[in-house]
Design a protein around this motif. Structure first.
Motif, PDB file in Angstrom:
ATOM      1  N   LYS A  18       6.098  -3.778  10.270  1.00 53.96           N
ATOM      2  CA  LYS A  18       6.701  -3.028   9.170  1.00 53.96           C
ATOM      3  C   LYS A  18       5.616  -2.452   8.270  1.00 53.96           C
ATOM      4  N   GLN A  19       5.864  -1.272   7.772  1.00 56.38           N
ATOM      5  CA  GLN A  19       4.961  -0.645   6.808  1.00 56.38           C
ATOM      6  C   GLN A  19       5.604  -0.746   5.439  1.00 56.38           C
ATOM      7  N   VAL A  20       4.818  -1.202   4.453  1.00 54.80           N
ATOM      8  CA  VAL A  20       5.335  -1.418   3.112  1.00 54.80           C
ATOM      9  C   VAL A  20       4.391  -0.772   2.106  1.00 54.80           C
ATOM     10  N   LEU A  21       4.957  -0.025   1.188  1.00 47.29           N
ATOM     11  CA  LEU A  21       4.173   0.531   0.092  1.00 47.29           C
ATOM     12  C   LEU A  21       4.113  -0.524  -0.998  1.00 47.29           C
ATOM     13  N   LEU A  22       2.918  -0.879  -1.433  1.00 44.06           N
ATOM     14  CA  LEU A  22       2.740  -1.925  -2.430  1.00 44.06           C
ATOM     15  C   LEU A  22       1.916  -1.370  -3.577  1.00 44.06           C
ATOM     16  N   ARG A  23       2.458  -1.447  -4.764  1.00 41.17           N
ATOM     17  CA  ARG A  23       1.731  -0.988  -5.945  1.00 41.17           C
ATOM     18  C   ARG A  23       1.132  -2.204  -6.634  1.00 41.17           C
ATOM     19  N   LEU A  24      -0.184  -2.158  -6.863  1.00 40.90           N
ATOM     20  CA  LEU A  24      -0.897  -3.265  -7.486  1.00 40.90           C
ATOM     21  C   LEU A  24      -1.685  -2.783  -8.687  1.00 40.90           C
ATOM     22  N   ASP A  25      -1.873  -3.668  -9.632  1.00 38.14           N
ATOM     23  CA  ASP A  25      -2.794  -3.409 -10.729  1.00 38.14           C
ATOM     24  C   ASP A  25      -4.186  -3.218 -10.110  1.00 38.14           C
ATOM     25  N   PRO A  26      -4.948  -2.235 -10.561  1.00 40.18           N
ATOM     26  CA  PRO A  26      -6.273  -1.985  -9.964  1.00 40.18           C
ATOM     27  C   PRO A  26      -7.200  -3.203 -10.005  1.00 40.18           C
ATOM     28  N   LEU A  27      -7.134  -3.997 -11.059  1.00 37.54           N
ATOM     29  CA  LEU A  27      -7.992  -5.184 -11.129  1.00 37.54           C
ATOM     30  C   LEU A  27      -7.554  -6.250 -10.122  1.00 37.54           C
TER      31      LEU A  27
END
Length: 86
Positions: A18-27
């Motif tokens: 599965k491909q998942v878009l994950l948004r993370l804090d840059p730090l």
């Protein structure tokens, strides 16, 4: 005619990852990337490793889950892991 035993057990197709878009804090991403690098993994492999570990510790990892695919060269430096011929 077909064998009735073959009809009773359907063939399983290999599942695609599965491909998942994950948004993370840059730090957080930077820390994760450093940790992954320390363990010779990609950031993606590190995320999957950590998620699997958390699921296992919580008793929620499905029993039929395939092991993590091994990456990199096979042992021995030759395809199939065979030592070089002399």
């Amino acid at each position: 005619m077909t064998d009735p035993a073959e009809e009773a057990t359907p063939q399983r197709r290999p599942q695609q990852r599965k491909q998942v878009l994950l948004r993370l804090d840059p730090l957080v991403h930077d820390a994760l990337a450093r940790w992954a690098s320390d363990e010779l993994r990609s950031a993606n492999a590190q995320i999957e490793f950590l998620l699997r570990r958390a699921l296992a510790e919580a008793g929620r990892l499905p029993g039929g889950t395939a092991p993590l695919p091994r990456r990199g060269r096979p042992p021995g430096g030759q395809p199939g892991g065979q030592p070089p011929r002399q």
